[in-house]
Write a protein that holds these residues in place. Structure first.
Motif, mmCIF file in Angstrom:
data_model
loop_
_atom_site.group_PDB
_atom_site.id
_atom_site.type_symbol
_atom_site.label_atom_id
_atom_site.label_comp_id
_atom_site.label_asym_id
_atom_site.label_seq_id
_atom_site.Cartn_x
_atom_site.Cartn_y
_atom_site.Cartn_z
ATOM 1 N N TYR A 18 -8.227 11.892 8.860
ATOM 2 C CA TYR A 18 -9.140 11.051 8.079
ATOM 3 C C TYR A 18 -9.418 9.715 8.741
ATOM 4 O O TYR A 18 -10.380 9.053 8.418
ATOM 5 C CB TYR A 18 -8.592 10.854 6.662
ATOM 6 C CG TYR A 18 -8.735 12.119 5.838
ATOM 7 C CD1 TYR A 18 -10.029 12.568 5.528
ATOM 8 C CD2 TYR A 18 -7.639 12.849 5.430
ATOM 9 C CE1 TYR A 18 -10.184 13.735 4.798
ATOM 10 C CE2 TYR A 18 -7.787 14.012 4.715
ATOM 11 C CZ TYR A 18 -9.074 14.463 4.382
ATOM 12 O OH TYR A 18 -9.234 15.597 3.686
ATOM 13 N N VAL A 69 -12.607 10.654 10.356
ATOM 14 C CA VAL A 69 -13.677 11.316 9.607
ATOM 15 C C VAL A 69 -14.365 10.268 8.726
ATOM 16 O O VAL A 69 -13.706 9.640 7.897
ATOM 17 C CB VAL A 69 -13.115 12.455 8.728
ATOM 18 C CG1 VAL A 69 -14.217 13.039 7.834
ATOM 19 C CG2 VAL A 69 -12.514 13.534 9.599
ATOM 20 N N LEU A 89 -16.301 8.625 5.724
ATOM 21 C CA LEU A 89 -16.180 8.910 4.301
ATOM 22 C C LEU A 89 -17.225 9.913 3.831
ATOM 23 O O LEU A 89 -16.946 10.804 3.015
ATOM 24 C CB LEU A 89 -16.312 7.600 3.506
ATOM 25 C CG LEU A 89 -16.087 7.716 2.005
ATOM 26 C CD1 LEU A 89 -14.694 8.226 1.713
ATOM 27 C CD2 LEU A 89 -16.307 6.375 1.337
ATOM 28 N N LEU A 104 -6.184 10.665 -1.596
ATOM 29 C CA LEU A 104 -6.249 9.237 -1.251
ATOM 30 C C LEU A 104 -7.350 8.973 -0.245
ATOM 31 O O LEU A 104 -7.907 7.877 -0.200
ATOM 32 C CB LEU A 104 -4.902 8.780 -0.701
ATOM 33 C CG LEU A 104 -3.773 8.652 -1.717
ATOM 34 C CD1 LEU A 104 -2.451 8.363 -1.021
ATOM 35 C CD2 LEU A 104 -4.087 7.535 -2.725
ATOM 36 N N ALA A 105 -7.690 9.972 0.572
ATOM 37 C CA ALA A 105 -8.722 9.787 1.587
ATOM 38 C C ALA A 105 -10.100 9.778 0.952
ATOM 39 O O ALA A 105 -11.086 9.476 1.629
ATOM 40 C CB ALA A 105 -8.628 10.896 2.628
ATOM 41 N N GLY A 106 -10.195 10.140 -0.301
ATOM 42 C CA GLY A 106 -11.471 10.027 -0.980
ATOM 43 C C GLY A 106 -12.152 11.336 -1.274
ATOM 44 O O GLY A 106 -13.314 11.372 -1.669
ATOM 45 N N ALA A 132 1.255 0.251 1.499
ATOM 46 C CA ALA A 132 -0.029 0.947 1.652
ATOM 47 C C ALA A 132 -1.187 -0.005 1.382
ATOM 48 O O ALA A 132 -2.189 0.015 2.105
ATOM 49 C CB ALA A 132 -0.072 2.134 0.689
ATOM 50 N N PHE A 133 -1.041 -0.831 0.354
ATOM 51 C CA PHE A 133 -2.148 -1.739 0.013
ATOM 52 C C PHE A 133 -2.356 -2.794 1.083
ATOM 53 O O PHE A 133 -3.468 -3.244 1.293
ATOM 54 C CB PHE A 133 -1.862 -2.422 -1.340
ATOM 55 C CG PHE A 133 -2.336 -1.604 -2.505
ATOM 56 C CD1 PHE A 133 -1.581 -0.548 -2.977
ATOM 57 C CD2 PHE A 133 -3.557 -1.887 -3.120
ATOM 58 C CE1 PHE A 133 -2.028 0.209 -4.037
ATOM 59 C CE2 PHE A 133 -4.004 -1.125 -4.178
ATOM 60 C CZ PHE A 133 -3.242 -0.075 -4.653
ATOM 61 N N THR A 175 -7.032 2.796 7.864
ATOM 62 C CA THR A 175 -7.067 4.016 7.060
ATOM 63 C C THR A 175 -5.836 4.875 7.326
ATOM 64 O O THR A 175 -5.152 5.331 6.419
ATOM 65 C CB THR A 175 -8.323 4.834 7.375
ATOM 66 O OG1 THR A 175 -9.450 3.998 7.190
ATOM 67 C CG2 THR A 175 -8.428 6.040 6.462
ATOM 68 N N ARG A 209 -2.773 3.289 5.811
ATOM 69 C CA ARG A 209 -2.833 3.378 4.350
ATOM 70 C C ARG A 209 -2.455 4.784 3.877
ATOM 71 O O ARG A 209 -1.640 4.981 2.980
ATOM 72 C CB ARG A 209 -4.253 3.053 3.866
ATOM 73 C CG ARG A 209 -4.421 1.629 3.394
ATOM 74 C CD ARG A 209 -5.703 1.489 2.596
ATOM 75 N NE ARG A 209 -6.903 1.819 3.359
ATOM 76 C CZ ARG A 209 -7.546 0.942 4.149
ATOM 77 N NH1 ARG A 209 -7.104 -0.285 4.278
ATOM 78 N NH2 ARG A 209 -8.625 1.316 4.809
ATOM 79 N N LEU A 210 -3.130 5.754 4.506
ATOM 80 C CA LEU A 210 -2.904 7.142 4.067
ATOM 81 C C LEU A 210 -1.455 7.583 4.335
ATOM 82 O O LEU A 210 -0.838 8.274 3.525
ATOM 83 C CB LEU A 210 -3.877 8.080 4.772
ATOM 84 C CG LEU A 210 -5.328 7.913 4.334
ATOM 85 C CD1 LEU A 210 -6.221 8.890 5.093
ATOM 86 C CD2 LEU A 210 -5.481 8.137 2.839
ATOM 87 N N GLY A 220 0.754 5.753 1.725
ATOM 88 C CA GLY A 220 0.606 6.370 0.400
ATOM 89 C C GLY A 220 1.180 7.781 0.375
ATOM 90 O O GLY A 220 1.907 8.172 -0.554
ATOM 91 N N TRP A 240 -10.388 -8.361 4.558
ATOM 92 C CA TRP A 240 -9.573 -7.233 4.981
ATOM 93 C C TRP A 240 -9.697 -7.041 6.478
ATOM 94 O O TRP A 240 -10.747 -7.215 7.038
ATOM 95 C CB TRP A 240 -10.007 -5.976 4.244
ATOM 96 C CG TRP A 240 -9.817 -6.097 2.772
ATOM 97 C CD1 TRP A 240 -10.735 -6.556 1.893
ATOM 98 C CD2 TRP A 240 -8.641 -5.790 2.071
ATOM 99 N NE1 TRP A 240 -10.231 -6.563 0.641
ATOM 100 C CE2 TRP A 240 -8.923 -6.087 0.711
ATOM 101 C CE3 TRP A 240 -7.376 -5.326 2.405
ATOM 102 C CZ2 TRP A 240 -7.987 -5.913 -0.290
ATOM 103 C CZ3 TRP A 240 -6.468 -5.146 1.417
ATOM 104 C CH2 TRP A 240 -6.755 -5.443 0.075
ATOM 105 N N SER A 285 -10.268 -5.295 9.814
ATOM 106 C CA SER A 285 -11.051 -4.097 10.131
ATOM 107 C C SER A 285 -10.224 -3.151 10.970
ATOM 108 O O SER A 285 -9.313 -3.583 11.670
ATOM 109 C CB SER A 285 -12.315 -4.492 10.894
ATOM 110 O OG SER A 285 -12.022 -4.539 12.266
ATOM 111 N N PRO A 286 -10.499 -1.886 10.915
ATOM 112 C CA PRO A 286 -9.759 -0.922 11.736
ATOM 113 C C PRO A 286 -10.199 -0.972 13.189
ATOM 114 O O PRO A 286 -9.635 -0.282 14.015
ATOM 115 C CB PRO A 286 -10.128 0.417 11.078
ATOM 116 C CG PRO A 286 -11.455 0.175 10.450
ATOM 117 C CD PRO A 286 -11.537 -1.268 10.092
#
Lengths: 651, 396
Positions: B129, B132, B134, B179-181, B297-298, B303, B306-307, B310, B378, B380-381
């Protein structure tokens, strides 16, 4: 940038959702736990206690049996045993294998255990062994501590300090039978440590000896192993019962008899107390109380000395000449004066048939006293014909023959047979004949009595009272009713019996007491166990010594002492002892010697045992020599040398 | 690189989540205390070993936490492939050996690939993810790979057969996808179909699995057989009451009525002696652990992080949840231990590295916190991607 921001928002939203779900789950778990620990607590605590605590029945310690002087006859010896709950053990074979490494189990025991496990109900317990010793007990506790269903236990085993001499009188104990349990439904019967009396006094007094079981609360783990005792209500042991038996006397006589097949009954005439109720050979009651190995059982069963038969109470014998005292008393009771005489020419003829007296030349003219002393058949033939058989049979019953003495705490006493017209009609559907009367008059024919009956009979003749035998020393003494015979006439019978032992021509002079001032009176008897044919009689009756043991005559003796004030009555039967005077009378003499002079008796016993030992060794030597000679000179003809007979012919 | 690490050592030490570490040690030590009691008041055979394992695995946790999340991102697929092969190997060996075998004997260590897979699956899915968009998450091309990643190990584990682990694998995988949406419908519809197909699935189960479920529904049906576990466990918890029977006083565990008092049913052993109070405190401790996991995670910077954070938090949660539900009679007996408490290394062997990864992610985000706060938004990745691209380029 925007997409990832959105993704992050979605993540956060969903993460919060999951965290919320976690919180909810936590709440549910906490609620569930609270429900279990608060609402259900009582029920679940009770369940935990039910798991943990087991109620166990504690089998009552069996009451003791002691002799008249308080010496123990049957007691409880603390022992270590091992029990197994097969339902917890799983594979029983494997479990037995493990146990067998520490407690040796024979193949037979294993088979028996497997067999009884089959009939075990539910979570029943199996007693693997009862007396394994401390070492094995400790080893089991340590090495098999984790074994499911195994329980080393401390227990008691029944122990008979007097050994085999008391096996028949006291009996032994054993596991209750299935029928006994089904009858009472008492859970005690299912306890692996519970024993009931199997024979003799143990069985007769079973209820008094049993006691009341205790209960203990114990902590048990899931493997069924008892970890500790929580509390207990102790058992109430069974009553201690004092018997009239004299342990020393009975053991002494057992030793004196050696390997004879015999029985001795001694009765205290004043109280009726049986001080000796001996039957030899017997079995080891300690072994029988634990487990009866089938090989031993078979061996005992096949033994021609019948060690399994309580001969004193269940052995039935033809009384022979000892019965002549009964015929004499019957005549006196019928009013025949003891001074009436009969001429004995050596035989008695009725309707062309002759009945012989044992003395071919005859006793001449004899009165009652002399007839008893010399055991003259002809006198009693004539007397019995004069008064009729029914009077004799009635007197026999009055004196205790044909009776079972139901007050005695011994099961299965045998009544024997006192023949009369009614009996014969019922038994054979035939009429009573003169021959029957004559046979009965001298104690032959269909008469069958037990040694106990003979002893009671003797006590009644000696005292002139209806002495009732008893075994319980602490029962209140009872006054015995007198016989309906004039005392001075009774004195004539006693005098005749005194002559038997002490008179110059007495048949049982071997029974004379070695104690000054105390005389033994008695009567011998010999009972044939084989039929002597007329042809043999013509040829000459074969001597007992030349017969195999099992065809030899039984030797009987009844007696009492002291003559002038009878205190003890004794009856002795020595199976295949050849004659009463030779085999039985010395035993009666030994009994009285023991009672009145113990030291003398001990010395005599030592002599006899030494003599017996010498003879045994001599026989062995001879056998060995004979075997060696036979081997050396196999071709040589065998020497036919019968043993010279040493015994004097006697009755 | 080595020098760089050394230079940051003191700073790293200061930023370690000491609160969490203390919490983990506290739960683990409480486990040792309960094991001491379960052994009848003896550190042998369990308590001492448990403590040693706890300390060794704490060291492992530290070591794992040193691995930067970026490295996990790169290693995700290779690790997944390796673990999958190991799983297949176990299956092969198990088939040859007969019966169900779940571990691979490496001589010094018995590796249970299905346990490792719980971690690696989360990493691999997060790895998917990370790249990938969203918009593609719900599309076929975005769905195929994650589903395949979940399905392969689940099938292998089911073949073992290990129902408990396959359910946790599915749950872990589904959690990351959720969680990935991935649209909620993707979870609701299969759940409904699954519920409808329950009878059919039930018939496909092994006999002993069926029995466990039936007995869960009615433990009294076989009180001395398989229902025994549940019944005795409930008795242990309930008889403990509010404050428990007291340390070393639990009859259910000490008298061996409670099966597996040191492994799967350690919670019941604990509850019997420590009561509702002990249970609540333990639940709270696990709750704090999960809260910390979610905080990581928060605060995570990408991503993937986080994933992973979580997903791993939920993986540990599933462990605890399934075990406690089983022990309290809310779920069938599936044979899952309680992480950190139960004796036996496997659960701890999964949980401690997972916590290590979480600490690693936490460390990373703490290091970035200051500049990120300055930027006022936040992180950025992007920088992560460029950092990733660089070594890859260097390798090539």
């Amino acid at each position: 940038m925007h997409a990832s921001r959105l993704q992050q928002l979605i993540f956060e939203r969903r993460a919060l959702l999951l965290a919320g779900a976690q919180l909810l789950a936590g709440g549910v778990l906490l609620g569930r736990m609270g429900w279990l620990a608060v609402s259900e607590r009582e029920a679940l605590s009770a369940a935990a206690e039910r798991n943990r605590v087991a109620l166990r029945l504690v089998p009552p310690r069996r009451g003791l049996l002691v002799d008249a002087a308080g010496l123990p006859l049957a007691e409880n010896r603390p022992a270590y045993g091992v029990e197994l709950v097969p339902s917890l053990a799983g594979d029983l074979e494997a479990a037995l294998d493990r146990i067998a490494r520490l407690v040796p189990l024979s193949a037979e025991e294993r088979a028996e255990l497997l067999d009884s496990a089959k009939s075990l109900r539910g979570s029943g317990t199996l007693r693997i062994a009862s007396d394994i010793g401390w070492d094995a007990y400790a080893a089991l506790n340590v090495e098999l501590a984790d074994m499911d269903g195994l329980q080393p236990v401390r227990t008691y085993v029944r122990h008979y300090p007097g050994g085999a001499a008391f096996a028949h009188a006291l009996g032994y104990v054993g596991k209750p039978t299935r029928e006994q349990w089904q009858e009472s439904r008492d859970p005690l019967y299912l306890h692996p440590g519970f024993r009931v009396g199997k024979d003799g006094v143990e069985r007769g007094l079973d209820q008094r000896l049993r006691g009341t079981p205790g209960v203990e609360r114990v902590e048990v783990n899931a493997r069924g192993r008892i970890l500790r005792q929580l509390d207990s209500r102790p058992d109430t042991p069974g009553e201690t019962v004092r018997l009239t038996i004299d342990r020393g006397l009975q053991q002494h006589l057992a030793a004196f008899l050696g390997d004879e097949s015999a029985s001795v009954v001694v009765i205290d005439c004043q109280t009726g107390g049986i001080t000796c109720l001996l039957s030899v050979p017997a079995f080891d009651p300690d072994i029988f109380s634990n487990r009866i190995p089938s090989a031993l059982w078979r061996q005992l069963q096949e033994d021609d000395h019948k060690p399994l038969l309580p001969k004193a109470t269940q052995g039935l014998y033809v009384p022979g000449s000892t019965f002549k005292t009964v015929t004499a008393l019957a005549a006196l009771a019928e009013g025949v004066p003891p001074t009436d005489t009969v001429h004995c020419p050596g035989r008695y003829t009725v309707g062309g048939r002759s009945w012989h007296c044992h003395k071919r030349s005859g006793h001449g003219t004899v009165a009652m006293e002399r007839a008893i002393a010399a055991s003259c058949n002809v006198f009693f033939y004539a007397t019995a014909r004069r008064i009729g058989n029914q009077a004799v049979a009635d007197m026999a019953r009055t004196l205790g023959l044909g009776q079972t003495f139901d007050q005695l705490p011994i099961p299965s006493l045998r009544a024997g047979i006192v023949p009369d017209a009614a009996w014969k009609a019922k038994r054979f559907g035939e009429d009573w004949t003169v021959a029957d009367t004559l046979n009965t008059a001298i104690g032959q024919g269909s008469l069958f009595v037990s040694p106990l009956q003979l002893a009671v009979m003797t006590a009644r003749i000696a005292t002139g009272q209806i002495v009732e035998p008893r075994l319980l020393a602490d029962a209140p003494p009872a006054a015995f009713p007198p016989l309906a015979i004039r005392p001075d006439w009774l004195g004539v019978v006693r005098q005749g019996m005194r002559e038997v032992v002490n008179g110059p021509g007495g048949t049982a002079r071997s029974a004379r007491l070695p104690i000054p001032g105390i005389e033994l009176a008695g009567k011998t008897g010999t009972a044939q166990v084989r039929i002597i044919t007329a042809a043999e009689r013509r040829r000459g009756v074969r001597r007992n010594e030349s017969l195999p043991w099992r065809l030899r005559d039984h030797g009987l003796f009844i007696g009492f002492a002291p003559v002038d004030q009878p205190r003890y009555a004794v009856a002795v039967v020595v199976e295949h002892g050849m004659s009463g005077s030779r085999a039985a009378a010395p035993v009666a003499r030994q009994a009285m010697t023991y009672i009145y002079d113990r030291d003398r008796a001990e010395t005599d016993l030592e002599k006899r045992v030494g003599e017996r030992e010498r003879r045994r060794r001599a026989t062995e030597d001879a056998a060995r020599r004979a075997a060696a000679e036979a081997a050396a000179a196999a071709a040589a003809p065998p020497s036919a040398a019968p043993a010279p007979s040493a015994g004097a012919p006697a009755r | 690189m080595m020098g760089l690490l050394n230079a940051r050592w003191p700073q790293r030490l200061a930023t370690q989540p000491w609160g969490l570490i203390l919490l983990v040690l506290a739960i683990g030590s409480f486990g040792a205390v309960v094991l001491y009691s379960a052994a009848g008041g003896s550190i042998a055979p369990w308590a001492a070993n448990h403590m040693i394992r706890l300390l060794v695995l704490t060291a492992v946790m530290f070591a794992v936490s040193l691995v930067p999340p970026t490295l996990w991102l790169r290693l995700a697929f290779p690790l997944y492939a390796l673990t999958l092969v190991a799983l297949a190997l176990v299956e092969a060996v198990g088939t040859l050996g007969g019966g169900s075998q779940r571990w691979l004997d490496l001589g010094i260590l018995r590796l249970q690939p299905s346990e490792v897979m719980k971690l690696v699956l989360v990493l691999a899915l997060a790895r998917v993810y990370q790249f990938v968009p969203l918009a593609h998450v719900g599309k076929l091309q975005g769905l195929l790979l994650p589903l395949l990643l979940v399905a392969m190990p689940v099938v292998l584990v089911l073949l073992q057969p290990d129902l408990g682990t396959s359910i946790t694998l599915i749950a872990g995988g589904a959690t990351v996808m959720f969680l990935a949406g991935l649209s909620v419908w993707f979870f609701l519809v299969p759940a409904l179909i699954g519920a409808a197909a329950l009878p059919i699935l039930f018939n496909m189960l092994h006999d002993y699995q069926k029995a466990r479920i039936l007995i869960f529904l009615d433990p009294a049906a076989d009180p001395l057989g398989a229902g025994y576990h549940i019944t005795q466990s409930k008795i242990a918890i309930g008889s403990g009451g509010i404050s428990g029977k007291g340390f070393l006083q639990g009859s259910q565990s000490h008298l061996a009525y409670l099966p597996e008092p040191h492994t799967d049913f350690i919670f019941a052993t604990m509850a019997e002696e420590w009561g509702l109070v002990g249970g609540a405190v333990l639940l709270l401790a696990y709750g704090i652990l999960f809260a910390w996991g979610w905080r990581v995670a928060f605060r995570a910077t990408g991503t993937f992080q986080r994933l992973v954070a979580g997903g791993l938090t939920m993986t540990i949660f599933y462990y605890v949840l399934i075990n406690l539900m089983m022990v309290m009679g809310l779920a069938p007996v599936v044979g899952l231990p309680l992480p950190l408490m139960s004796y036996g290394g496997n659960a701890m062997l999964t949980v401690m590295p997972a916590l290590g990864i979480l600490i690693g992610i936490d460390q990373e985000s703490r290091r970035r916190e200051v500049p990120a706060a300055r930027a006022g938004g936040w992180t950025s990745p992007r920088p992560l991607a460029t950092r990733l691209a660089r070594p890859r380029g260097m390798d090539a």
